[in-house]
Design a protein around this motif. Structure first.
Motif: not given
Lengths: 139, 392
Positions: B17-18, B20-22, B24, B249
């Motif tokens: 998740k981290e 993907l968040d980085a 986007i 990341k």
């Protein structure tokens, strides 16, 4: 990649096992190629009364064996001789191109068991005169 | 257990998740082309530069030595073809092994058709090369040694430091396909004497389609994609900024949590190996008992075939892989297992379960329970098992 029919026969294969006092046994394929099929026949008055199989192989090999046994059970020797690999594949709603050899193997296993029966009983089955499963099996 | 159990982490991993968040923001508001001069371009360039620097530091390299690619296969192809063509005035001999990934093997075969000679080193029953074989294979024409860090199928970890030293002492370039090792093993390219190293983000919870090639400063290598000036004139094409950020990341997370990751995976791996080999007869662990990746389990289930095993596992929502021919699209089973001396029959019945950060002990128990039943059922169907006793 497999049809629902293939998966259904893989999940619930028909006629798995051995027949102890089989009248004809045929085994084709080899472990090197990754599939071996063994078919046992119980024959009375020219009719296949019972049939069992054992298979080492992929999903389509197991499904093809299962379907082939279903297609010949209760049939005459002549009818069983008419079983083609295409019929096995069609009855399974098709096989992927790379797996067609599994249906060929199933046809050969049936013929091989019939050949064994003919030899044991000193009879000639029309169409098996020149049959050599080892020679025909290459994929 | 209703959910899907994923034990094919050597094939690919789910993205964290981290990560993907980085990524986007680099698809939406920070979408600029790093080559552009205005604010959005500079923003993207900054992300690229920072990423390169972070990746370099984790590998013990400098930022000028990190080149982003589309993944492991591209990195392998570039390293091998680029280095061989750039150094062909020195010689035309390459040394590799029989158990490399196809990206390496087929690149070497391509070079063989184009005037290069290749030595394919044998491996022992554990998938390990013999250092003396490597020394003996070196000739005055040898320009490249390419040996994988850890094997994707059986997890065997090669003596990379020793290989690097031999290459250095003989003034030969050393490339390692570290696709399976990165994220599982601490790597310092300097200490290990590595000249070229391939990595791929989706093996360590990063995005697919992005990887990197480490090229030691001073290494003679041809560009791989000709075009613009990106990647120091060596790999043209607008940079995949979001994926580079994701790769970075993911790599940072992997190395921040490396000990925890390794301890957990090793514990689950050893439990899986023990429980399977104790509860199922006629099984054989493939790969090295100790020098293996923390998440790799590869076991041959004799007398059954791999694809029917995988289909049966899939029926109870377990994702795994096999070295069987039927799963590879070719007629021969895994070249790795054959090189290790397994017979075709036993290689066809191999099962690879590769663990990852999201697997649990309950999942391991569930897999073993189901595997016991599945193997019993398939063996009951197998003509090869007829004359075999369970206890043997």
């Amino acid at each position: 990649m497999y049809t629902e029919k293939v998966m259904e026969h893989f999940r619930n294969p028909r006629n798995v096992g051995e027949i102890e006092d089989a009248d004809g046994v045929g085994e084709v394929g080899n472990a090197k190629c990754g599939d071996i099929m063994k078919i046992y026949l119980k024959i009375e008055n020219g009719i296949i009364k019972d049939v069992k199989f054992k298979t080492f192989g992929c999903g389509s090999a197991i499904a093809s064996s299962s379907m082939a046994t279903e297609l010949i059970k209760g049939k005459s020797i002549e009818e069983a001789m008419e079983l083609t690999n295409k019929a096995v594949a069609e009855a399974l709603d098709g096989l992927p191109a790379v797996k067609m050899h599994c249906s060929v193997l199933a046809e050969q296993a049936v013929k091989s068991a019939l050949l064994d029966y003919s030899k044991k009983n000193n009879i000639v089955i029309e169409g098996l005169e020149d049959f050599n499963p080892d020679e025909d099996h290459h994929h | 257990m209703n959910k899907n159990i994923y034990m094919d982490n050597a094939a690919t991993t789910p993205m964290k998740k981290e990560v993907l968040d980085a990524m986007i923001p680099y698809y939406t508001e920070k979408f600029g082309n790093p080559s552009s001069i205005y604010a959005q371009g500079r923003e993207a360039k900054k992300a690229l530069d920072e990423s390169r620097d972070k990746v370099a530091r984790i590998l013990g390299a400098t930022d000028k030595e990190i080149f982003f690619t589309s993944g492991g296969s591209e990195s392998d192809n570039w390293a091998i073809k680029g280095a061989c063509y750039a150094n062909k005035n020195k010689g035309n001999h390459i040394i590799t092994t029989k158990i490399e990934h196809h990206a390496v093997l087929h690149a070497c075969e391509y070079l063989e058709r184009n005037g290069f000679d290749v030595t394919y080193l044998d491996v022992d029953e554990y998938g390990m090369i013999d250092i003396d074989d490597l020394k003996n294979a070196i000739t005055d024409k040898t320009i490249l040694i390419t040996i994988m860090f850890a094997n994707n199928e059986v997890g065997t970890i090669q003596p990379i430091k020793e290989i690097g030293k031999i290459a250095k002492d003989n003034d030969i370039l050393f490339h390692t396909d570290a696709v399976q090792a990165v994220g599982n093993i601490r790597i310092d390219v300097e200490e290990l004497n590595i000249d070229l190293l391939s990595l791929s983000a989706h093996k360590f919870y990063g995005p697919k389609g992005i990887g990197a090639l480490y090229i030691k400063k001073g290494t003679k290598i041809h560009p791989y994609i000709h075009g613009g000036a990106q990647e120091r004139n060596k790999r043209a094409g607008t940079e995949n900024v979001a994926s580079v950020v994701g790769l970075t990341k993911a790599l940072e997370l992997a190395y921040e949590n490396l000990d925890e990751h390794n301890n957990k995976l090793k514990r689950l791996r050893d439990k899986l190996i023990n429980d399977i080999t104790k509860n199922i007869s006629h099984t054989k662990l493939n790969g090295h008992p100790e020098k293996r990746l923390p998440g790799n389990v590869n076991i041959s289930m004799k007398y059954i075939e791999g694809e029917s095993l995988l289909l049966s596992l899939d029926m109870v929502n377990i994702a795994a892989s096999s070295g069987s021919a039927c799963t590879s699209g070719s007629l021969d089973p895994s070249h790795v297992l054959l090189a290790m001396g397994l017979s075709h029959g036993v290689a066809h019945g191999s099962l690879r379960l590769s663990l990852g950060d999201f697997n649990t002990e309950e999942e391991v128990d569930y897999v073993v329970e189901n595997l016991i039943d599945i193997v019993a059922r398939l063996r009951k169907m197998s003509p090869l098992f007829e004359n075999v006793k369970e206890e043997e």
